[in-house]
Design a protein around this motif. Structure first.
Motif, PDB file in Angstrom:
ATOM      1  N   THR A   1       0.800  -1.223   0.000  1.00 39.26           N
ATOM      2  CA  THR A   1       0.000   0.000   0.000  1.00 39.26           C
ATOM      3  C   THR A   1       0.834   1.275   0.000  1.00 39.26           C
ATOM      4  N   PRO A   2       1.881   1.435   0.831  1.00 36.56           N
ATOM      5  CA  PRO A   2       2.673   2.675   0.785  1.00 36.56           C
ATOM      6  C   PRO A   2       3.311   2.930  -0.579  1.00 36.56           C
ATOM      7  N   GLU A   3       3.865   1.892  -1.199  1.00 41.35           N
ATOM      8  CA  GLU A   3       4.479   2.071  -2.518  1.00 41.35           C
ATOM      9  C   GLU A   3       3.426   2.405  -3.566  1.00 41.35           C
ATOM     10  N   ALA A   4       2.266   1.767  -3.487  1.00 40.67           N
ATOM     11  CA  ALA A   4       1.198   2.048  -4.442  1.00 40.67           C
ATOM     12  C   ALA A   4       0.719   3.493  -4.316  1.00 40.67           C
ATOM     13  N   MET A   5       0.624   3.999  -3.090  1.00 41.86           N
ATOM     14  CA  MET A   5       0.224   5.399  -2.888  1.00 41.86           C
ATOM     15  C   MET A   5       1.250   6.349  -3.504  1.00 41.86           C
ATOM     16  N   MET A   6       2.523   6.020  -3.374  1.00 38.55           N
ATOM     17  CA  MET A   6       3.563   6.855  -3.970  1.00 38.55           C
ATOM     18  C   MET A   6       3.461   6.849  -5.492  1.00 38.55           C
ATOM     19  N   LEU A   7       3.177   5.691  -6.088  1.00 33.03           N
ATOM     20  CA  LEU A   7       3.117   5.590  -7.538  1.00 33.03           C
ATOM     21  C   LEU A   7       1.861   6.240  -8.109  1.00 33.03           C
ATOM     22  N   VAL A   8       0.766   6.234  -7.352  1.00 33.30           N
ATOM     23  CA  VAL A   8      -0.459   6.897  -7.803  1.00 33.30           C
ATOM     24  C   VAL A   8      -0.386   8.397  -7.539  1.00 33.30           C
ATOM     25  N   SER A   9       0.526   8.804  -6.645  1.00 38.65           N
ATOM     26  CA  SER A   9       0.749  10.201  -6.288  1.00 38.65           C
ATOM     27  C   SER A   9      -0.329  10.750  -5.365  1.00 38.65           C
ATOM     28  N   VAL A  10      -0.926   9.893  -4.546  1.00 36.55           N
ATOM     29  CA  VAL A  10      -1.874  10.373  -3.548  1.00 36.55           C
ATOM     30  C   VAL A  10      -1.138  10.530  -2.224  1.00 36.55           C
ATOM     31  N   GLY A  11      -1.575  11.479  -1.441  1.00 36.91           N
ATOM     32  CA  GLY A  11      -0.954  11.718  -0.148  1.00 36.91           C
ATOM     33  C   GLY A  11      -1.992  11.704   0.949  1.00 36.91           C
ATOM     34  N   GLY A  12      -1.536  11.942   2.148  1.00 38.37           N
ATOM     35  CA  GLY A  12      -2.454  11.944   3.278  1.00 38.37           C
ATOM     36  C   GLY A  12      -2.971  10.561   3.590  1.00 38.37           C
ATOM     37  N   LYS A  13      -4.108  10.512   4.241  1.00 36.24           N
ATOM     38  CA  LYS A  13      -4.707   9.235   4.632  1.00 36.24           C
ATOM     39  C   LYS A  13      -5.723   8.802   3.585  1.00 36.24           C
ATOM     40  N   MET A  14      -5.187   8.448   2.397  1.00 38.67           N
ATOM     41  CA  MET A  14      -6.021   7.981   1.297  1.00 38.67           C
ATOM     42  C   MET A  14      -5.489   6.637   0.803  1.00 38.67           C
ATOM     43  N   LEU A  15      -6.143   6.110  -0.224  1.00 40.26           N
ATOM     44  CA  LEU A  15      -5.762   4.819  -0.792  1.00 40.26           C
ATOM     45  C   LEU A  15      -5.537   4.965  -2.288  1.00 40.26           C
ATOM     46  N   PRO A  16      -4.746   4.077  -2.891  1.00 39.56           N
ATOM     47  CA  PRO A  16      -4.421   4.205  -4.313  1.00 39.56           C
ATOM     48  C   PRO A  16      -5.541   3.804  -5.266  1.00 39.56           C
ATOM     49  N   VAL A  17      -6.569   3.123  -4.799  1.00 40.72           N
ATOM     50  CA  VAL A  17      -7.578   2.590  -5.721  1.00 40.72           C
ATOM     51  C   VAL A  17      -8.943   3.241  -5.572  1.00 40.72           C
ATOM     52  N   THR A  18      -9.225   3.931  -4.473  1.00 40.32           N
ATOM     53  CA  THR A  18     -10.514   4.591  -4.285  1.00 40.32           C
ATOM     54  C   THR A  18     -10.302   6.015  -3.786  1.00 40.32           C
ATOM     55  N   MET A  19     -11.374   6.801  -3.824  1.00 40.40           N
ATOM     56  CA  MET A  19     -11.330   8.183  -3.363  1.00 40.40           C
ATOM     57  C   MET A  19     -11.715   8.306  -1.897  1.00 40.40           C
ATOM     58  N   ALA A  20     -11.830   7.198  -1.194  1.00 42.19           N
ATOM     59  CA  ALA A  20     -12.260   7.224   0.206  1.00 42.19           C
ATOM     60  C   ALA A  20     -11.233   7.919   1.083  1.00 42.19           C
ATOM     61  N   MET A  21     -11.726   8.705   2.034  1.00 43.53           N
ATOM     62  CA  MET A  21     -10.877   9.357   3.019  1.00 43.53           C
ATOM     63  C   MET A  21     -10.728   8.457   4.249  1.00 43.53           C
ATOM     64  N   TYR A  22      -9.874   8.882   5.155  1.00 43.41           N
ATOM     65  CA  TYR A  22      -9.511   8.055   6.315  1.00 43.41           C
ATOM     66  C   TYR A  22     -10.728   7.593   7.106  1.00 43.41           C
ATOM     67  N   LYS A  23     -11.659   8.506   7.384  1.00 44.13           N
ATOM     68  CA  LYS A  23     -12.800   8.162   8.212  1.00 44.13           C
ATOM     69  C   LYS A  23     -13.897   7.431   7.446  1.00 44.13           C
ATOM     70  N   GLN A  24     -13.665   7.150   6.181  1.00 48.01           N
ATOM     71  CA  GLN A  24     -14.628   6.395   5.376  1.00 48.01           C
ATOM     72  C   GLN A  24     -14.170   4.957   5.124  1.00 48.01           C
ATOM     73  N   PHE A  25     -13.033   4.571   5.706  1.00 48.54           N
ATOM     74  CA  PHE A  25     -12.492   3.244   5.434  1.00 48.54           C
ATOM     75  C   PHE A  25     -13.393   2.117   5.923  1.00 48.54           C
ATOM     76  N   GLY A  26     -14.221   2.368   6.911  1.00 51.13           N
ATOM     77  CA  GLY A  26     -15.079   1.309   7.446  1.00 51.13           C
ATOM     78  C   GLY A  26     -16.445   1.227   6.819  1.00 51.13           C
ATOM     79  N   ASP A  27     -16.698   2.019   5.764  1.00 53.02           N
ATOM     80  CA  ASP A  27     -18.018   2.017   5.127  1.00 53.02           C
ATOM     81  C   ASP A  27     -18.278   0.682   4.432  1.00 53.02           C
ATOM     82  N   PRO A  28     -19.544   0.217   4.463  1.00 54.31           N
ATOM     83  CA  PRO A  28     -19.863  -1.098   3.878  1.00 54.31           C
ATOM     84  C   PRO A  28     -20.153  -1.053   2.384  1.00 54.31           C
ATOM     85  N   PHE A  29     -19.450  -0.225   1.636  1.00 58.07           N
ATOM     86  CA  PHE A  29     -19.654  -0.163   0.185  1.00 58.07           C
ATOM     87  C   PHE A  29     -18.361   0.299  -0.469  1.00 58.07           C
TER      88      PHE A  29
END
Length: 591
Positions: free
Chosen positions: A81-109
């Motif tokens: 995950t850390p390397e993938a975030m660097m390659l996608v160029s996203v920062g902060g508490k996000m993920l390389p494959v979705t636009m979800a923010m940190y507090k949305q990681f537990g959403d059931p969708f």
């Protein structure tokens, strides 16, 4: 896929060695941004031929010399995950494959996917507001848009490259490590650390599976294979020790990953209510801000786009990095690595090609001898089978007991060594060692030694059924004995083996042979103080064939002189039985 995932198949080729530079910027964070810039620039240069082939196509030859017009889209980039975030160029508490923010990681969708167009638009906005060559200022502006400050991404001009597609779920980190970091800890908290360790310590040791003699709560330096072994046991170990709402998966839910994830989200509050969701410092956590939990929502979409996720495991690529880079570097003089690593691979390639050529030649000669020989005039040495069975791409050859049994059938009558030690029954091959563990022991002594009070009548019933119905008859397991305890047998002594090798064909490839599995049937011995009897699936109905017909039948477990039988909710066909004795009768001297 079974070839691509074999690190010993020489399927990985060293393409480039990326530089490891040390920047002198006074701020540590800026040094990291410069390293990210360098990584993207290097990948852009190295992968440029693949980008051109994806755009215009290229002629490539297959292994038999046929030319094909091919395109090279970016199918998968295997990274944590850390390397993938660097390659996608996203920062902060996000993920390389979705636009979800940190507090949305537990959403059931599944949240909106991370797309190339969105990222490039954000980069264009950041470039319009400040000079991208001013690294520090551009980084501050990029942070406002949840970017990491890299101004040019290596995949921006790669045709059809979408981050949400080519960053496929990675089983080692996203599944096995997620299980070890979260699921296992929840179960340990619910069951209790000492109880969980005790249950794992008393499990029956099995060949090729790790035995956790000291439990699992204090493990360190856990590998993916170790995590996989824990997963084989933990549901059974913890099934009766947690609240029913915390562990409940219907059989219908197992058929669909999305249904299982939905059920978890429906019942995940029970984990917090039970106080099983702990973090560092043994603090109870009341939220579900877990990145890997959000990544699991992408599994279904990734399977539709890129196939099963098992083929994108970093476990294989990490091993390839050791074989392709670290091992050659260790063989160098620790000075000027690049040319020495290249020379190492040149020598290794020539040795591999020589081994492949000689292996093919030996195989042709051995096959020609077998085809031209007359089984009635010339004996075929059993050891010749090994030349056919060894695959040059394997670091360890697989002994094919099916071929050995086939060669024995072609030999002249009277030239086959007796007694036989290799047998084939349908799609299963059995092999015993030449020397038994016990050369001779009377039936009465074996009855006491192996705690089998009905051994003599069971043998008598077996011989009676063989005489009545023939060798093709499938015997009943666990039925009442018809013969009496004083029944006279045609032999007094037997030979006993403590181990037997079982080999099967691949389920989806009838011509591929699996590695042999060792089954144990041994008396008490350190460290197995309570004997060691493995279990096996036994066919009880000729109309059922394992594994095509699936598991059906009854489960029989022998405890002292009683047989506990549990019916499975399927038609009769198979039994899961415990191996208690592997023997061969020794005929009387007068017979």
């Amino acid at each position: 896929m079974k070839i691509w995932l074999k690190s010993s198949s020489n399927a990985f080729v060293l393409t480039a060695l990326l530089p490891v530079s040390k920047f002198i910027h006074k701020k540590k964070r800026m040094r990291g941004v410069l390293e990210d810039h360098l990584m993207h620039q290097c990948l852009d240069i190295v992968l440029e031929p693949l980008k051109q082939a994806a755009q215009s196509g290229i002629m490539l030859s297959d292994p038999i010399g046929h030319s094909h017009y091919c395109f090279t889209p970016l199918a998968s980039y295997i990274a944590d995950t850390p390397e993938a975030m660097m390659l996608v160029s996203v920062g902060g508490k996000m993920l390389p494959v979705t636009m979800a923010m940190y507090k949305q990681f537990g959403d059931p969708f599944w949240h909106k996917p991370q797309t190339k167009s969105t990222t490039l638009v954000q980069l264009a906005v950041a470039k319009s507001r400040t000079d991208p060559n001013d690294v520090e200022v551009f980084f501050c502006e990029a942070q406002k848009l949840q970017l990491n400050g890299v101004k040019k991404l290596f995949w921006w001009d790669w045709l059809l490259a979408e981050p949400s597609c080519f960053f496929t779920p990675e089983s080692l980190h996203h599944i096995h490590k997620e299980f070890y970091d979260h699921d296992m800890k929840w179960l340990i908290c619910a069951v209790g650390e000492s109880e969980m360790d005790f249950c794992f310590s008393v499990l029956q040791p099995m060949t090729s599976y790790r035995h956790f003699r000291g439990g699992i709560s204090k493990l360190k330096q856990v590998t993916g294979h170790c995590q996989w072994d824990i997963q084989q046991y933990i549901i059974v170990v913890s099934a009766d020790g947690v609240p029913t709402d915390l562990l409940h998966v219907d059989k219908e839910d197992l058929k669909c990953i999305s249904s299982t994830l939905a059920e978890f989200h429906t019942k995940k509050d029970a984990i917090i209510a039970a106080g099983a969701h702990w973090g560092s410092g043994n603090r109870v956590i009341n939220n579900w801000y877990i990145p890997k939990l959000e990544l699991m929502e992408s599994i279904i979409a990734s399977i539709h786009n890129s196939g099963v996720i098992g083929q994108w495991s970093a476990d294989v690529t990490e091993h390839a990095h050791i074989a392709e880079v670290k091992d050659p570097a260790r063989s160098s003089n620790n000075n000027n690595y690049d040319p020495q690593i290249c020379r190492y691979h040149d020598c290794a390639k020539m040795c591999c090609q020589f081994k492949l050529a000689t292996g093919i030649l030996d195989c042709k000669e051995s096959t020609g001898k077998l085809e031209d020989s007359d089984p009635d005039d010339e004996d075929t040495d059993v050891n010749d089978a090994e030349d056919i069975l060894i695959t040059t791409t394997r670091s360890r050859p697989i002994m094919n007991y099916f071929e050995i049994s086939k060669l024995l059938q072609c030999r002249e009558l009277g030239s086959v060594p007796l007694p036989l030690h290799s047998f084939v029954i349908k799609c299963t091959a059995l092999h015993l060692a030449y020397d038994p563990s016990i050369w001779n022991i009377t039936v009465d002594e074996a009855t006491i030694k192996f705690a089998l009070p009905d051994l003599q009548p069971a043998i008598a019933d077996f011989l009676q059924w063989e005489a009545t119905y023939g060798h093709a008859h499938i015997h009943v397991i666990g039925s009442p004995r018809r013969a009496g305890p004083t029944t006279i047998l045609p032999f007094d002594e037997i030979q006993v083996w403590f181990k037997i090798c079982v080999q099967e064909m691949e389920l989806y490839d009838a011509h591929a042979v699996r590695s042999a599995q060792m089954l144990n049937c041994a008396l008490s011995n350190n460290p197995w103080t309570l004997n060691r009897y493995d279990t096996s699936i036994v066919e009880t109905d000729a109309s059922h064939t394992w594994p095509n017909s699936g598991l059906s039948g009854v489960i029989s477990v022998w405890i002292c002189d009683k047989c506990l039988t549990s019916n499975l909710p399927f038609s009769t066909g198979h039994t899961v039985a415990q191996i208690r004795l592997i023997m061969r009768p020794i005929g009387k001297s007068s017979t």
